[in-house]
Each structure stands twice: as structure tokens, then as C-alpha cells.
Design a protein around this motif. Structure first.
Motif, PDB file in Angstrom:
ATOM      1  N   ILE A   1       0.879  -1.177   0.000  1.00  0.00           N
ATOM      2  CA  ILE A   1       0.000   0.000   0.000  1.00  0.00           C
ATOM      3  C   ILE A   1       0.909   1.218   0.000  1.00  0.00           C
ATOM      4  O   ILE A   1       1.797   1.336   0.852  1.00  0.00           O
ATOM      5  CB  ILE A   1      -0.904   0.059   1.251  1.00  0.00           C
ATOM      6  N   TYR A   2       0.693   2.071  -0.967  1.00  0.00           N
ATOM      7  CA  TYR A   2       1.592   3.202  -1.146  1.00  0.00           C
ATOM      8  C   TYR A   2       0.763   4.482  -1.177  1.00  0.00           C
ATOM      9  O   TYR A   2      -0.072   4.651  -2.057  1.00  0.00           O
ATOM     10  CB  TYR A   2       2.331   3.020  -2.476  1.00  0.00           C
ATOM     11  N   THR A   3       0.976   5.367  -0.221  1.00  0.00           N
ATOM     12  CA  THR A   3       0.205   6.608  -0.259  1.00  0.00           C
ATOM     13  C   THR A   3       1.088   7.743  -0.779  1.00  0.00           C
ATOM     14  O   THR A   3       2.294   7.772  -0.533  1.00  0.00           O
ATOM     15  CB  THR A   3      -0.341   7.034   1.123  1.00  0.00           C
ATOM     16  N   SER A   4       0.467   8.640  -1.514  1.00  0.00           N
ATOM     17  CA  SER A   4       1.223   9.762  -2.057  1.00  0.00           C
ATOM     18  C   SER A   4       0.266  10.858  -2.516  1.00  0.00           C
ATOM     19  O   SER A   4      -0.897  10.597  -2.797  1.00  0.00           O
ATOM     20  CB  SER A   4       2.057   9.285  -3.245  1.00  0.00           C
ATOM     21  N   HIS A   5       0.795  12.081  -2.580  1.00  0.00           N
ATOM     22  CA  HIS A   5       0.018  13.109  -3.279  1.00  0.00           C
ATOM     23  C   HIS A   5       0.689  13.461  -4.606  1.00  0.00           C
ATOM     24  O   HIS A   5       0.293  14.409  -5.268  1.00  0.00           O
ATOM     25  CB  HIS A   5      -0.230  14.333  -2.387  1.00  0.00           C
ATOM     26  N   TYR A   6       1.703  12.646  -4.987  1.00  0.00           N
ATOM     27  CA  TYR A   6       2.357  12.836  -6.285  1.00  0.00           C
ATOM     28  C   TYR A   6       1.783  11.846  -7.298  1.00  0.00           C
ATOM     29  O   TYR A   6       2.043  10.650  -7.224  1.00  0.00           O
ATOM     30  CB  TYR A   6       3.859  12.585  -6.178  1.00  0.00           C
ATOM     31  N   MET A   7       1.020  12.360  -8.252  1.00  0.00           N
ATOM     32  CA  MET A   7       0.367  11.440  -9.189  1.00  0.00           C
ATOM     33  C   MET A   7       1.365  10.697 -10.073  1.00  0.00           C
ATOM     34  O   MET A   7       1.140   9.559 -10.446  1.00  0.00           O
ATOM     35  CB  MET A   7      -0.628  12.196 -10.056  1.00  0.00           C
ATOM     36  N   GLU A   8       2.507  11.351 -10.389  1.00  0.00           N
ATOM     37  CA  GLU A   8       3.472  10.691 -11.279  1.00  0.00           C
ATOM     38  C   GLU A   8       4.015   9.417 -10.636  1.00  0.00           C
ATOM     39  O   GLU A   8       4.183   8.398 -11.298  1.00  0.00           O
ATOM     40  CB  GLU A   8       4.654  11.618 -11.608  1.00  0.00           C
ATOM     41  N   GLU A   9       4.298   9.488  -9.329  1.00  0.00           N
ATOM     42  CA  GLU A   9       4.830   8.320  -8.630  1.00  0.00           C
ATOM     43  C   GLU A   9       3.813   7.194  -8.592  1.00  0.00           C
ATOM     44  O   GLU A   9       4.138   6.038  -8.830  1.00  0.00           O
ATOM     45  CB  GLU A   9       5.149   8.691  -7.175  1.00  0.00           C
ATOM     46  N   VAL A  10       2.602   7.562  -8.272  1.00  0.00           N
ATOM     47  CA  VAL A  10       1.554   6.557  -8.164  1.00  0.00           C
ATOM     48  C   VAL A  10       1.355   5.880  -9.525  1.00  0.00           C
ATOM     49  O   VAL A  10       1.230   4.661  -9.619  1.00  0.00           O
ATOM     50  CB  VAL A  10       0.259   7.227  -7.659  1.00  0.00           C
TER      51      VAL A  10
END
Ligand code: ADP
Ligand code: MG
Length: 313
Positions: free
Chosen positions: A190-199
Motif C-alpha cells: 500500500i503506497y500513499t502519495s500526493h504525487y500522481m506521477e509516482e503513483v
């Protein structure tokens, strides 16, 4: 047959009057890299803390590995590795000792533990820093230590809460590559982020969340198909009069046209030759233009269309 690793149903979490999670739902299958994408304050960390039973919640059910998780569910927690958003290591222990400590919470066999600690150190490439204290490490190296502490015991489920915030590009790439490798080795992530490129880069499935709600779920391509926006055209046009602007707005598939300070921005819904049609119009009317771009929608466009605001502030 796929195995459900995490099942969150109708989760409600309030901090006094603030509703941080509002009937949030999420289901994760074994083998996935599930991306939880949402702006700051959307409830990602709260979801993780509830999932780990570190926080009590007001309503809903959470199952991990098919069992309800409770604060003392050590059998479940043993199979979870967590990399918290705020680096959580001991300042008085060296890199090696920190990883050994966290690994030792789960792995009692000394020989096996030594092997796992070495593997974790290799994995985050901290070999040259084993004897360093955390305060001697750069931000990126400290993040890598934080990750090693969370994953050394080879958990089946790994949760990473914004592990790349304020990390230099080189460490960031290592972290993203590392996550893919952990997944190849069999961990569900499970990976949380606010960077769409990473996701987009690493996640097999993405949940878009905002204000404690699960707004959309799918692969990056599936999410982009949910919206009417199919193409975004930008160009610099020094001058356009009202009539010309209206004629452009009337071109097929142009549903949102804005023109300010020479910037012409157009959102299209479908159509194959939108840019050609626009250029043909400008040429026919002797209107000069420059700096032409045509872009496919991004996850930010998905977020924008669903919520009416940008993912990034
Ligand atoms: P994210 O991780 O997506 O940035 P959080 O889960 O940290 O979001 O926060 C969700 C909402 O809950 C935000 O509005 C935040 O201000 C609020 N919040 C988080 N933790 C607390 C807390 N301990 N007490 C009160 N409000 C909190
Ligand atoms: Mg957070």
C-alpha cells in the motif's frame, strides 16, 4: 483465486467534529501495489493508522488477511511492515542497530535476523553507513533507513506512507525501484502519495481519495476513461477577438476553452484531429500562434473533473 489482503468497509473516523474518513471503502488483493492518491489532509494517514489498529474509529469494519484487526492482533501485525510518514528511528542507535532492533521485534532467530538485516541494508544501499547515527544522514538516506526498518522482517503486507516527501531525486528513484522489487519478491504494497506521477509509475491499481472518501478506483488508464476529458491543448496566441474566440469554442469536441494573457487552453472530449482543426482555423484567419502542446489527461485531470479542484495546491 485471488486472496484479499485488506478489506475496509464503511470506515468512519472523526477527530471531534472533523470527519476525516467518511464511509471509506477499500479492498486490496494479494500481489497488488495499491496507490492511495489524495491531496494533503484527504485522510491517507488516518486510513493507515486505522488499518493498523493504532487509532480507534467510529464505524466500519477492517479485515487484514481475512481477520478483523484489533490493537492486540500481533499475529496479523507480524506480517505487516510499516514505513511511517514521519521518520521513526532511534537517534541513539546506529543504522545497523536500528534495523536490527525493528527486525528483532519479529525475527527471534539470531542467524536469520542477521541475514535479514544485511539484506535490508543492501536493499536500501546503506552499506557505507552502517555505523552512522541517524543525525549524520542526509534526508534521503534517513528515509532509506526508515524503509529498511519497516521491511527487514520480510512482511507479506508493506505499507508506505508518503516515503518520498522531501527526498532528493536519486533516493526517490531508488525508493520507487525498491518498492517494485519488494512487490516482485511477493509483498503486497500500500503506497500513499500526493504525487500522481509516482503513483502512476509504480501502482497496479489506484484509489483516488478526497475528504475521507474513496472517489474512484482503477488502473491509471481506467481512471482516465472515467472522465470526459480526452485531450488538453495549449498554445500561445498573441491576439484573438471575441468572434474568433467564439468560433474556436464552437469547434467540435472543444468543451472548455479559456483565453487569458495570450494563453489559449482547450479541453477536448473525444475527437481525433482536434489540434489540426484548431491550427487550420488559425491559419485560415491569419492568426499567429506558438508554443503548441497537446497532452493526454493526467490523474490530476481525473481529480479535477471529479472534485472540481486540482490535486496539487
Ligand atoms: P493525509 O495523510 O491524507 O494528509 P490525514 O489523515 O493526516 O491526511 O488527515 C485527514 C484530516 O484529519 C485532516 O483534515 C487533518 O487535519 C485531520 N487530522 C489528522 N490527524 C488529526 C488529529 N490527531 N487530530 C485532529 N485532526 C487530525
Ligand atoms: Mg499523511
Amino acid at each position: 483465486m485471488s486472496n484479499t489482503v485488506v478489506k475496509i468497509e464503511n470506515l468512519v473516523k472523526r477527530y471531534k467534529e472533523l470527519v476525516a474518513l467518511d464511509h471509506f471503502n477499500l479492498s486490496i488483493e494479494e500481489g497488488e501495489i495499491l496507490g492511495l492518491l489524495g491531496p494533503n489532509g484527504s485522510g491517507k494517514t488516518t486510513t493507515i493508522n486505522c488499518l493498523l489498529s493504532l487509532l480507534s474509529y467510529d464505524k466500519g469494519n477492517i479485515e487484514v488477511f481475512g481477520k478483523e484487526i484489533k490493537p492486540d492482533s500481533y499475529d496479523i501485525k507480524q506480517n505487516i511492515g510499516v514505513v511511517f510518514q514521519n521518520v521513526a528511528v532511534f537517534e541513539s542507535l546506529t543504522v545497523y542497530e536500528n534495523i536490527d532492533y525493528f527486525c528483532g521485534l519479529y525475527i527471534k532467530d539470531k542467524t536469520l535476523r542477521k541475514q535479514y538485516v544485511e539484506e535490508a541494508i543492501n536493499f536500501v544501499e546503506l552499506n557505507d553507513y552502517k555505523k552512522f547515527l541517524p543525525k549524520k544522514l542526509s534526508g534521503g538516506l534517513l528515509r532509506r533507513l526508515n524503509i529498511a526498518c519497516g521491511i527487514a522482517h520480510k512482511p507479506k503486507l508493506i505499507i508506505m506512507d508518503e516515503p518520498t516527501v522531501a527526498v532528493d531525486p536519486q533516493s526517490r528513484n531508488k525508493i520507487l525501484e525498491g518498492i517494485k522489487e519488494l512487490n516482485r519478491q511477493g509483498s503486497t504494497i500500500i503506497y500513499t502519495s500526493h504525487y500522481m506521477e509516482e503513483v502512476e509509475e509504480i501502482c497496479s491499481r489506484i484509489v483516488i481519495m478526497d475528504k475521507g472518501k474513496n472517489l474512484a478506483v482503477g488502473t491509471s488508464n481506467e481512471l482516465k476513461k472515467l472522465i470526459k476529458n480526452t485531450e488538453n491543448i495549449y498554445m500561445n496566441v498573441a491576439s484573438l477577438n471575441e468572434t474568433q474566440l467564439n468560433e474556436i469554442k464552437a469547434l467540435p469536441h472543444f468543451y472548455d476553452v479559456s483565453y487569458t494573457n495570450s494563453d489559449l487552453n482547450i479541453k477536448c472530449n473525444g475527437g481525433q484531429n482536434n489540434l489540426i482543426r484548431l491550427i487550420a482555423y488559425l491559419q485560415d484567419n491569419n492568426i499567429p500562434f506558438s508554443n503548441v502542446h497537446s497532452k493526454l489527461p493526467t490523474l490530476n485531470d481525473v481529480f479535477l473533473e471529479i472534485t472540481g479542484k486540482e490535486l496539487r495546491d
